[in-house]
Scaffold this motif. Structure first.
Motif, mmCIF file in Angstrom:
data_model
loop_
_atom_site.group_PDB
_atom_site.id
_atom_site.type_symbol
_atom_site.label_atom_id
_atom_site.label_comp_id
_atom_site.label_asym_id
_atom_site.label_seq_id
_atom_site.Cartn_x
_atom_site.Cartn_y
_atom_site.Cartn_z
ATOM 1 N N LYS A 209 0.635 -1.453 -0.019
ATOM 2 C CA LYS A 209 -0.325 0.205 -0.157
ATOM 3 C C LYS A 209 1.124 1.510 -0.142
ATOM 4 O O LYS A 209 0.169 2.398 -0.414
ATOM 5 C CB LYS A 209 -0.998 -0.347 0.983
ATOM 6 C CG LYS A 209 -1.557 -1.273 1.125
ATOM 7 C CD LYS A 209 -2.782 -0.860 2.465
ATOM 8 C CE LYS A 209 -3.904 -2.263 2.309
ATOM 9 N NZ LYS A 209 -4.821 -1.959 3.557
ATOM 10 N N LEU B 264 -4.756 2.229 4.986
ATOM 11 C CA LEU B 264 -3.530 1.479 5.635
ATOM 12 C C LEU B 264 -4.702 1.312 7.321
ATOM 13 O O LEU B 264 -5.058 1.630 7.665
ATOM 14 C CB LEU B 264 -3.038 2.481 6.084
ATOM 15 C CG LEU B 264 -1.911 3.068 4.712
ATOM 16 C CD1 LEU B 264 -0.984 3.951 4.343
ATOM 17 C CD2 LEU B 264 -1.141 2.052 3.935
ATOM 18 N N GLU C 289 -0.191 -0.972 9.036
ATOM 19 C CA GLU C 289 0.506 -0.512 8.140
ATOM 20 C C GLU C 289 0.513 0.659 8.675
ATOM 21 O O GLU C 289 2.387 1.440 8.076
ATOM 22 C CB GLU C 289 0.008 -0.308 7.228
ATOM 23 C CG GLU C 289 -0.249 -1.913 6.151
ATOM 24 C CD GLU C 289 -1.335 -1.997 5.748
ATOM 25 O OE1 GLU C 289 -1.161 -3.212 4.611
ATOM 26 O OE2 GLU C 289 -2.077 -1.530 5.578
#
Length: 104
Positions: A2, A25, A29
């Motif tokens: 991502k 996210l 993350e």
């Protein structure tokens, strides 16, 4: 993935690039990205010192340069290095999550 950190040749550091919105996210993350950013961010002062040293060297050359075209080239190079330092200061001072969300 991502997000990723892409090396910026001009600045000499990796910059965050989000491939999804910040909100997409996961918390893990986001934490991982911010942790990596802090690692990169910690190298910015050293990078600025390197650029400042190069500016001083070019200024010293400029002080003794008699050739006008060479003087112009040195001035341009000094200005570009100073611009890089300004950009690095902006990245260094940017709030972690605002810098990521605001620039990508």
């Amino acid at each position: 993935m991502k997000y990723e950190f892409v090396y910026d040749e001009r600045l000499g550091i990796g910059l965050p690039v989000l491939h999804y919105a910040w909100e997409a996210l996961t918390e893990a993350e986001r934490a991982e990205l911010l942790h990596e950013w802090e690692r990169v961010r910690g190298r910015i002062p050293d990078r600025i010192m390197q650029l400042e040293k190069t500016i001083v060297e070019k200024q010293n050359r400029l002080n003794t340069e008699d050739d006008f075209p060479t003087s112009c080239r040195l001035n341009t190079e000094i200005a570009e290095l100073a611009s890089c330092i300004t950009d690095l200061h902006l990245w260094f001072r940017a709030d972690q999550d605002v810098s990521v969300k605001g620039h990508y």
